[in-house]
Scaffold this active site. Structure first.
Site, PDB file in Angstrom:
ATOM      1  N   LYS A 186       0.831  -1.203   0.000  1.00  0.00           N
ATOM      2  CA  LYS A 186       0.000   0.000   0.000  1.00  0.00           C
ATOM      3  C   LYS A 186       0.874   1.265   0.000  1.00  0.00           C
ATOM      4  O   LYS A 186       2.062   1.221   0.319  1.00  0.00           O
ATOM      5  CB  LYS A 186      -0.928   0.004   1.219  1.00  0.00           C
ATOM      6  CG  LYS A 186      -1.950  -1.130   1.233  1.00  0.00           C
ATOM      7  CD  LYS A 186      -2.938  -1.016   0.090  1.00  0.00           C
ATOM      8  CE  LYS A 186      -4.164  -1.884   0.261  1.00  0.00           C
ATOM      9  NZ  LYS A 186      -3.934  -3.316   0.118  1.00  0.00           N
ATOM     10  N   ASN A 187       0.254   2.399  -0.321  1.00  0.00           N
ATOM     11  CA  ASN A 187       1.004   3.663  -0.367  1.00  0.00           C
ATOM     12  C   ASN A 187       1.652   3.979   0.975  1.00  0.00           C
ATOM     13  O   ASN A 187       2.734   4.563   1.027  1.00  0.00           O
ATOM     14  CB  ASN A 187       0.085   4.810  -0.785  1.00  0.00           C
ATOM     15  CG  ASN A 187      -0.354   4.694  -2.232  1.00  0.00           C
ATOM     16  OD1 ASN A 187      -0.579   3.605  -2.741  1.00  0.00           O
ATOM     17  ND2 ASN A 187      -0.479   5.828  -2.910  1.00  0.00           N
TER      18      ASN A 187
END
Length: 368
Positions: A186-187
């Site tokens: 994920k970011n």
């Protein structure tokens, strides 16, 4: 040239000293479950998003399950959601005993089409569960309007979208509650599983907190059947380091996406690049393109050292696990068509201009 779809090693190398120091601090402190790092990270996430409460849980799936449970959604209830997402979105609905009701998607944003929601509302509908897919916001203005009109809860699945915005308002702050994942890709990703529920509602926050600790307010005194779902102290320490860089990394993703958009613009009759909502900040968890003959193009990219991935090959309403719901091919045509054409090309903050140029050159060679 070999280019991974998502390269996590580059980020670690850039932060190695800070990450190692944070881990060492936890190990030396001796508090490994719901200690000071989790508390500090919850406070920092709440401040970053602009919400009152943030509760760390074991993963994004649990964040969804606990949010639904905290709103007393269960057997006999229906939750409206999208068929174009990771399985966990609908799985969470099923895990609390409710039924996911799938609504087709917008062909541009790939998010739930709000114009089709009301026709699926029944007396059993309790909530709408929109997903901000790939870092692109759902149309929250319309969704909140529908929810208010029909007295429904809204839980945002923001697992792919931390840092995204609409008119300056952060994702995760529109609905009654929102869920985030800190899965490594994920970011904002840890080095293991992790998740978070955020809300401005004190009662929801207290319910999630109780549920994550076996239904207990006070240790060894259990008020209901809950879960063992706590954000790990080590992961919280790592995520606290990374949170400081999140906006910078998201801007790097946006710059990479803009470069892809520009380089691939002359192939627009063959390749559809991601759509951007004018008033929104899309943070490109993935950079997904659409084209016919997907498998042939992906194979040729692989031969040239470029990794790709299909997100997602089967819409949720046609998954084997949901055959009991009675959906058939053709029921949700936009999502079904998209699943035959879409795939991701490399996207991560540290991707270089040379790598993007190479990917563009290879795509041009394949298509021309």
């Amino acid at each position: 040239m070999q280019i991974e779809l998502i390269n996590l090693k580059r980020q670690y190398k850039n932060l190695k000293d800070e990450i190692n120091q944070a881990i060492e601090k936890v190990l030396e402190n001796g508090q490994y479950i719901l200690g000071p790092e989790v508390k500090a990270f919850e406070k920092e996430i709440a401040e970053y998003l602009g919400v009152r409460y943030a509760i760390g849980v074991a993963n994004g799936t649990d964040a969804l399950v606990l949010s639904l449970r905290a709103l007393n959604i269960g057997p006999g209830d229906e939750v409206i959601t999208t068929p174009f997402t990771f399985f966990a979105t609908a799985e969470a609905v099923s895990l609390v005993g409710a039924v996911p009701v799938f609504v087709d998607i917008d062909p541009d944003t790939y998010n739930i089409n709000p114009d089709l929601i009301e026709e699926k509302i029944t007396e059993r509908t309790k909530a709408i569960l929109p997903v901000h897919i790939f870092g692109q916001l759902s149309n929250m203005d319309k969704i909140m309007e529908i929810a208010k009109k029909h007295n429904l809860y809204v839980i945002e699945d923001a697992c792919q979208a931390i840092g995204a915005e609409y008119r300056g308002q952060k994702v995760g702050t529109f609905g009654d509650a929102a869920c985030f994942s800190f899965f490594p890709t994920k970011n904002l990703g840890g080095y293991g599983d992790g998740g978070m529920v955020v809300t401005n509602n004190k009662e929801i926050a207290e319910n999630v907190d109780i549920l994550r600790k076996h239904g207990s307010k006070k240790k060894y005194y259990n008020e209901e059947i809950g879960y063992n779902s706590r954000l790990d102290e080590l992961q919280a320490s790592i995520l606290r380091v990374k949170l400081k860089y999140l906006d910078t990394w998201n801007n790097m993703r946006i710059n990479a996406a803009n470069k892809y958009d520009s380089l691939l613009s002359d192939l627009s009759d063959v390749i559809k690049t991601p759509y951007k909502i004018k008033e929104a900040k899309h943070i490109y968890h993935l950079y997904c393109i659409q084209c016919e003959n997907r498998e042939i193009i992906m194979q040729k990219l692989k031969e040239r050292g470029i990794a790709t991935g299909i997100y997602y090959p089967v819409p949720l309403h046609l998954q084997k696990a949901y055959t009991n719901l009675g959906y058939r091919q053709g029921d949700l045509p936009v999502a079904e068509d998209l699943c035959k054409k879409i795939f991701a090309i490399p996207m991560f903050p540290e991707i270089t201009d040379n790598e993007i140029n190479y990917i563009s050159e290879v795509l041009h060679e394949i298509i021309n």
